[in-house]
Every structure is written in C-alpha cells, then in structure tokens.
Motif scaffolding. Structure first.
Motif, PDB file in Angstrom:
ATOM      1  N   PHE A 133       0.957  -1.245  -0.114  1.00  0.00           N
ATOM      2  CA  PHE A 133       0.025  -0.108   0.021  1.00  0.00           C
ATOM      3  C   PHE A 133       0.766   1.212   0.011  1.00  0.00           C
ATOM      4  N   PRO A 134       1.194   1.389  -1.171  1.00  0.00           N
ATOM      5  CA  PRO A 134       2.511   2.727  -1.198  1.00  0.00           C
ATOM      6  C   PRO A 134       1.833   3.997  -0.693  1.00  0.00           C
ATOM      7  N   TYR A 135       0.390   4.372  -0.777  1.00  0.00           N
ATOM      8  CA  TYR A 135       0.170   5.716  -0.023  1.00  0.00           C
ATOM      9  C   TYR A 135       0.307   5.790   1.358  1.00  0.00           C
ATOM     10  N   LEU A 136       0.582   4.610   2.011  1.00  0.00           N
ATOM     11  CA  LEU A 136       1.029   4.678   3.278  1.00  0.00           C
ATOM     12  C   LEU A 136       2.442   5.394   3.689  1.00  0.00           C
ATOM     13  N   ARG A 137       3.016   4.938   2.693  1.00  0.00           N
ATOM     14  CA  ARG A 137       4.812   5.370   2.643  1.00  0.00           C
ATOM     15  C   ARG A 137       4.290   6.959   2.390  1.00  0.00           C
ATOM     16  N   GLY A 138       3.513   7.536   1.634  1.00  0.00           N
ATOM     17  CA  GLY A 138       3.498   8.938   1.430  1.00  0.00           C
ATOM     18  C   GLY A 138       3.067   9.590   2.373  1.00  0.00           C
ATOM     19  N   GLU A 139       2.517   8.854   3.657  1.00  0.00           N
ATOM     20  CA  GLU A 139       1.955   9.888   4.614  1.00  0.00           C
ATOM     21  C   GLU A 139       2.855   9.820   5.832  1.00  0.00           C
ATOM     22  N   ALA A 140       4.159   9.156   5.742  1.00  0.00           N
ATOM     23  CA  ALA A 140       5.228   9.343   6.595  1.00  0.00           C
ATOM     24  C   ALA A 140       4.688   8.820   7.845  1.00  0.00           C
ATOM     25  N   PRO A 141       4.418   7.443   7.652  1.00  0.00           N
ATOM     26  CA  PRO A 141       3.332   6.844   8.756  1.00  0.00           C
ATOM     27  C   PRO A 141       4.058   6.410  10.333  1.00  0.00           C
ATOM     28  N   VAL A 142       3.481   6.142  11.210  1.00  0.00           N
ATOM     29  CA  VAL A 142       3.925   5.742  12.392  1.00  0.00           C
ATOM     30  C   VAL A 142       2.795   4.566  12.874  1.00  0.00           C
ATOM     31  N   VAL A 143       3.755   3.673  13.588  1.00  0.00           N
ATOM     32  CA  VAL A 143       2.664   2.663  14.214  1.00  0.00           C
ATOM     33  C   VAL A 143       2.269   2.967  15.573  1.00  0.00           C
ATOM     34  N   CYS A 144       0.939   2.986  15.548  1.00  0.00           N
ATOM     35  CA  CYS A 144       0.407   3.279  16.963  1.00  0.00           C
ATOM     36  C   CYS A 144      -0.531   2.234  17.613  1.00  0.00           C
ATOM     37  N   ALA A 145      -0.173   2.201  18.799  1.00  0.00           N
ATOM     38  CA  ALA A 145      -1.213   1.109  19.581  1.00  0.00           C
ATOM     39  C   ALA A 145      -2.357   1.914  20.140  1.00  0.00           C
TER      40      ALA A 145
END
Length: 208
Positions: A133-145
């Motif tokens: 899902f390349p759009y996730l990378r475009g959002e500079a993602p973080v993993v949250c709990a």
C-alpha cells in the motif's frame, strides 16, 4: 482509500479478486416517507449502520484487483480489529491494544481522536503493508497502539434518479458521517471509517 499494488508478498486480505465483483441492481424505495437507495432484491442484512453496503463475493478467485478494496473484508477488519494483510487479529495479547499504521500528521496530538478508513496492521506485517500500500509511505507513517475505536462514517458513492427514473451516480467515494441520514439514504457504502482513540505512538516507520 486506494488499493494495493503487486508485490512479492502475500495478496493482502482486503484486496479483492475479479470473481468477487457482483452486479448492483440499484433502485430507490420509499422508507418513512423518504426515498432510500436499495437493491431490487435487497436482503435486510445488506444495511448496516443505517446505510446500504456494496455487494461483493467472497471466493478470492480470479485476477487480483490491486487498485481496489474489498468492501466486506475492509469492514470486517475495521469492526473486529483484524490485520489488512493477513486477516488475523491485530491486537497485542499482552496489552489488548490494536496495532495501526497512521499518518505522521497526528504526531504531537495523540490525545485527539483520529478518523481513518485504513484497517489495522498487525506488527508482524507492517513491512508487507508498506510494500503493498504505497500511499501509506506517502503519509510518513507511524505505528500506533490503539486503545479504542468506533465507527463514525463511511466512504460511499451517492446516487440519484434522472428524469426517466434511472438510478445514476452523482458523487464518487466521499466521506459521510453516520449522523448524516439525509446523505446515507442516497449512499452506497464501500468502506467503513472508524475513529481511533487512546493512542500510544511508536517510532516513525522507515521508508521501504
């Protein structure tokens, strides 16, 4: 929310297959004195949260439609906290929190609720999700709990009738709140939007 792209990894759970596409015999009916979108052969379970949902099969056969999202599997992931990649629980057994990839735009404000149509991602498949899902990378993602989440809206297509009474699409893939009944009556929901709350951030995800 767009779909996935072909990778060397598994086919994501929320990605549909060509054989799962079904006809949508849409019509309008009168409900409580107001027009409401329906199917000509509608079943009661095809409404949920006050809106009609797009039909789709569940065979997972045929050509993979990488650019689309499977409506029923996306909704199931959102309601049950399942991973978008493997379809299994994304809840950490030790904390009871759900692993979710979210955009870095919320960094510094983790106390506020955040609406998303992106399903959870278990910790084991964060890398695969970023690849598929390349759009996730475009959002500079973080993993949250995520400590809690609840449905707040849908992504949907809106419909109306032309002068000859034919059903026609008027708006494509727009967000609609579950409190907007005047729009839900004309909507065909394709994805569920939930509000995630009680977030605990992890480190930003490295680009892949």
């Amino acid at each position: 929310m767009t779909g996935a792209v072909a990778t060397q990894f598994r086919k994501p759970y929320v990605t549909p297959y060509e054989e799962e596409s079904l006809d949508l015999p849409l019509a309008f009916e009168c409900a409580d004195g107001l027009p409401r979108l329906t199917y000509r052969d509608a079943l009661p379970q095809e409404w949920m949260l006050g809106v009609l949902w797009a039909r789709c099969g569940t065979a997972r056969e045929g050509k993979v439609q990488w650019n689309l999202v499977h409506t029923l599997r996306q909704r199931r992931c959102m309601l049950k906290g399942l991973c978008r990649v493997c379809g299994k629980s994304a809840t950490a057994p030790d904390t009871g929190r759900v692993s979710w990839i979210l955009p870095s735009a919320l960094a510094g404000d983790f106390r506020s609720p955040w609406p998303t149509a992106h399903p959870p991602t278990c910790k084991a498949h964060v890398g695969e999700a970023l690849a598929a899902f390349p759009y996730l990378r475009g959002e500079a993602p973080v993993v949250c709990a995520v400590g809690d989440y609840s449905p707040v809206g849908v992504l949907a297509n809106l419909y109306g009738e032309d002068d000859d009474g034919r059903v026609m699409e008027t708006h494509h893939q727009i967000p609609i709140g579950l409190n907007e009944s005047h729009l839900l009556n004309r909507a065909l929901a394709t994805q569920l939007i939930v509000q995630v709350m009680d977030l605990q951030p992890a480190e930003p995800v490295a680009a892949r």
